[in-house]
Design an enzyme around this catalytic site. Structure first.
Site, short mmCIF file in Angstrom:
data_model
loop_
_atom_site.label_atom_id
_atom_site.label_comp_id
_atom_site.label_asym_id
_atom_site.label_seq_id
_atom_site.Cartn_x
_atom_site.Cartn_y
_atom_site.Cartn_z
N CYS A 85 0.83 -1.22 0.00
CA CYS A 85 0.00 0.00 0.00
C CYS A 85 0.85 1.26 0.00
O CYS A 85 0.32 2.37 -0.12
CB CYS A 85 -0.92 0.02 1.21
SG CYS A 85 -2.04 -1.38 1.25
N HIS A 334 -9.28 3.86 -1.11
CA HIS A 334 -7.90 3.36 -1.02
C HIS A 334 -7.57 2.41 -2.17
O HIS A 334 -7.44 1.20 -1.97
CB HIS A 334 -7.73 2.68 0.35
CG HIS A 334 -6.35 2.19 0.64
ND1 HIS A 334 -5.21 2.75 0.11
CD2 HIS A 334 -5.92 1.17 1.46
CE1 HIS A 334 -4.14 2.11 0.57
NE2 HIS A 334 -4.55 1.15 1.38
N1 COA Z 1 -16.58 1.77 4.40
C1 COA Z 1 -17.86 2.14 4.17
N2 COA Z 1 -18.71 1.43 3.41
C2 COA Z 1 -18.24 0.29 2.84
C3 COA Z 1 -16.92 -0.14 3.03
C4 COA Z 1 -16.08 0.64 3.84
N3 COA Z 1 -14.82 0.28 4.06
N4 COA Z 1 -16.74 -1.29 2.33
C5 COA Z 1 -17.90 -1.56 1.74
N5 COA Z 1 -18.80 -0.60 2.05
C6 COA Z 1 -20.21 -0.55 1.63
C7 COA Z 1 -20.35 -0.75 0.16
O1 COA Z 1 -20.37 0.49 -0.52
C8 COA Z 1 -21.71 -1.45 0.10
O2 COA Z 1 -22.71 -0.46 0.24
P1 COA Z 1 -24.10 -0.60 -0.57
O3 COA Z 1 -24.71 -1.89 -0.09
O4 COA Z 1 -24.86 0.62 -0.17
O5 COA Z 1 -23.72 -0.66 -2.01
C9 COA Z 1 -21.74 -2.30 1.34
O6 COA Z 1 -20.83 -1.66 2.27
C10 COA Z 1 -21.31 -3.73 1.13
O7 COA Z 1 -20.12 -3.70 0.34
P2 COA Z 1 -19.26 -4.99 0.08
O8 COA Z 1 -18.28 -4.68 -1.01
O9 COA Z 1 -20.15 -6.18 -0.09
O10 COA Z 1 -18.47 -5.14 1.47
P3 COA Z 1 -17.57 -6.33 1.90
O11 COA Z 1 -18.13 -6.85 3.18
O12 COA Z 1 -17.35 -7.28 0.80
O13 COA Z 1 -16.18 -5.58 2.19
C11 COA Z 1 -14.57 -4.82 3.77
C12 COA Z 1 -16.02 -4.75 3.29
C13 COA Z 1 -14.41 -3.92 4.97
C14 COA Z 1 -14.21 -6.26 4.19
C15 COA Z 1 -13.64 -4.37 2.60
O14 COA Z 1 -13.97 -3.05 2.28
C16 COA Z 1 -12.18 -4.47 3.00
O15 COA Z 1 -11.59 -5.55 2.93
N6 COA Z 1 -11.58 -3.36 3.40
C17 COA Z 1 -10.17 -3.36 3.80
C18 COA Z 1 -9.28 -3.14 2.61
C19 COA Z 1 -7.85 -3.35 2.97
O16 COA Z 1 -7.48 -4.24 3.71
N7 COA Z 1 -6.96 -2.52 2.41
C20 COA Z 1 -5.56 -2.59 2.68
C21 COA Z 1 -5.25 -2.00 3.98
S1 COA Z 1 -3.66 -2.41 4.61
#
Ligand code: COA
Length: 387
Positions: A85, A334
């Site tokens: 990242c 991100h």
């Molecule tokens: N913040 C706010 N809303 C979020 C979100 C977040 N981080 N991630 C997803 N959403 C929302 C989506 O827009 C969607 O909204 P909608 O239903 O109104 O369209 C809903 O939540 C479901 O999205 P989805 O893609 O199915 O979520 P998910 O459960 O598959 O993924 C996380 C959520 C948190 C697991 C994923 O965003 C993630 O892995 N984040 C971390 C990324 C990471 O590790 N980056 C590197 C860092 S070192």
């Protein structure tokens, strides 16, 4: 060594960019940066492209040459920089070195990631490549899991609360509302964060940065030539980078990121400034706990004190120190390879006085902080308006 300035910046909107592939994203940000610097593709001598895992997210490798091709940079050298990242921040540092050394006069640094073409679980596996595969990922932990371990320990040692974590996300969404390039232009409340679904206890959905598409680009030139390109060049007064173990288990402490502390100390020394001199900072808030660590490890707060300060509003826009005015990784999004370059774009806008609704009054000295993995790479840059 020559002084280096940023004379052009470009950014795409971050988010789920279904109709744009890697090429379109790179072109959108790159062309905007070239136009901002008032140059054409023929003027560019070198390209560094930050990207973490395009092969896993899209199948596309060899992205620096693709970026050069897409932007019409005919036959110039182009190098991909991968540092998880922190790929974008690391690419910026390589561009800085190329100009500072006198080897190149006009260097473009791009950052890109197109993450939403795979499922969340495939994205999670790809992101997991930033950790130690054998010791961490094969054992079943993900990045939210690693940062949850850090958060639990910080809460245990310093009394940091879930409300304090949540206040980071609330502030960053507040800032993102004011940023046309941000993924989430939506205010949230502490209760909404606390009641969002658990991802890895104590981190909930709204404590996490999202999966995103996006690109960013900057144009670097020697400071002595900068005014030929732009009336408000922004000088890079420090560029520092450090590493730490890939695995959390091998660290003396998991409530601090040693790489951040080392890079920050070097950056303050190079720039001859102290934390109190910084007016605006973009830090790596991949999870809310990460912003708390950053505030402490960059020297803005003593260990254990940042959570309460953020909850009390000390890091809101135009308060004591404006932190993550773009919305940060949480609110702006991100796209991992683009993030470090986007941070620089935001600081340039702030120091030029071009940040519109989210302008920090009197912004004169800015900082960016980009982290790879769970703190195995940290890159810190400090910027000032050129006199
Ligand atoms: N913040 C706010 N809303 C979020 C979100 C977040 N981080 N991630 C997803 N959403 C929302 C989506 O827009 C969607 O909204 P909608 O239903 O109104 O369209 C809903 O939540 C479901 O999205 P989805 O893609 O199915 O979520 P998910 O459960 O598959 O993924 C996380 C959520 C948190 C697991 C994923 O965003 C993630 O892995 N984040 C971390 C990324 C990471 O590790 N980056 C590197 C860092 S070192």
């Amino acid at each position: 060594m020559r002084d280096v300035a940023i004379v052009g910046v470009g950014l795409t909107k971050f988010g789920e960019r279904w109709s744009s592939g890697l090429k379109e994203l790179m072109a959108e940000a790159g062309i905007m940066a070239l136009e901002d610097a008032k140059i054409t593709s023929n003027d560019v001598e070198m390209l560094y492209g930050g990207t973490m895992a395009p092969g896993r997210f899209t199948g596309q490798e060899h992205v620096a040459a693709l970026m050069a091709d897409q932007l019409g940079f005919k036959n110039i050298p182009a190098v991909r920089i991968e540092n998880a990242c922190a790929s974008g921040g690391s690419a910026l540092r390589q561009g800085y070195i190329a100009v500072a050394s006198g080897i190149h006069d006009v260097v473009v640094v791009g950052g890109v990631e197109k993450m939403t073409d795979v499922t969340s679980s495939e994205a999670s596996t790809a992101l997991g490549g930033a950790g130690d595969q054998e010791w961490e990922l094969f054992q079943g932990i993900t990045f939210p899991g690693l940062y949850a371990l850090i958060a639990n320990r910080h809460m245990h040692d310093y009394g940091t609360t879930e409300e304090m974590l949540a206040s980071v996300a609330v502030k960053n969404h507040d800032n993102a509302v004011k940023n046309q390039f941000a993924q989430f232009r939506k205010k949230i409340t502490i209760d909404e964060v606390l009641n969002s679904k658990i991802v890895s206890d104590p981190l909930k959905l709204l404590d996490c940065s999202p999966i995103s598409d996006g690109a960013a680009a900057v144009v670097l030139v020697p400071l002595e030539k900068a005014r030929k390109f732009n009336d408000t060049p922004i000088k890079i007064v420090a560029s520092a980078q450090a590493t730490d173990t890939l695995r959390l288990a091998e660290r003396d402490s998991i409530t601090e990121l040693k790489a951040t502390k080392i890079a920050a100390a070097k950056a303050y020394e190079q720039a001859k400034v102290q934390p109190k001199d910084i007016n605006v900072v973009e830090v790596h808030d991949c999870f809310t706990i990460a912003e708390i660590l950053a505030m402490e490890d960059l020297g803005f707060y003593q260990k254990g004190k940042a959570g309460k300060a953020i909850l009390d509003g000390e890091t809101a826009l135009n308060s004591k120190l404006s932190v993550n005015t773009s919305g940060g990784l949480k609110g702006c999004g991100h796209p991992v390879g683009a993030t470090g370059v986007k941070q620089a774009v935001e600081i340039v806008w702030q120091l030029r006085g071009d940040a519109k609704d989210r302008q920090v009054n009197g912004a004169n000295v800015g900082m960016t902080h980009n982290v790879g993995g769970s703190g195995s790479t940290a890159v810190v840059h400090i910027y000032k308006r050129a006199d």
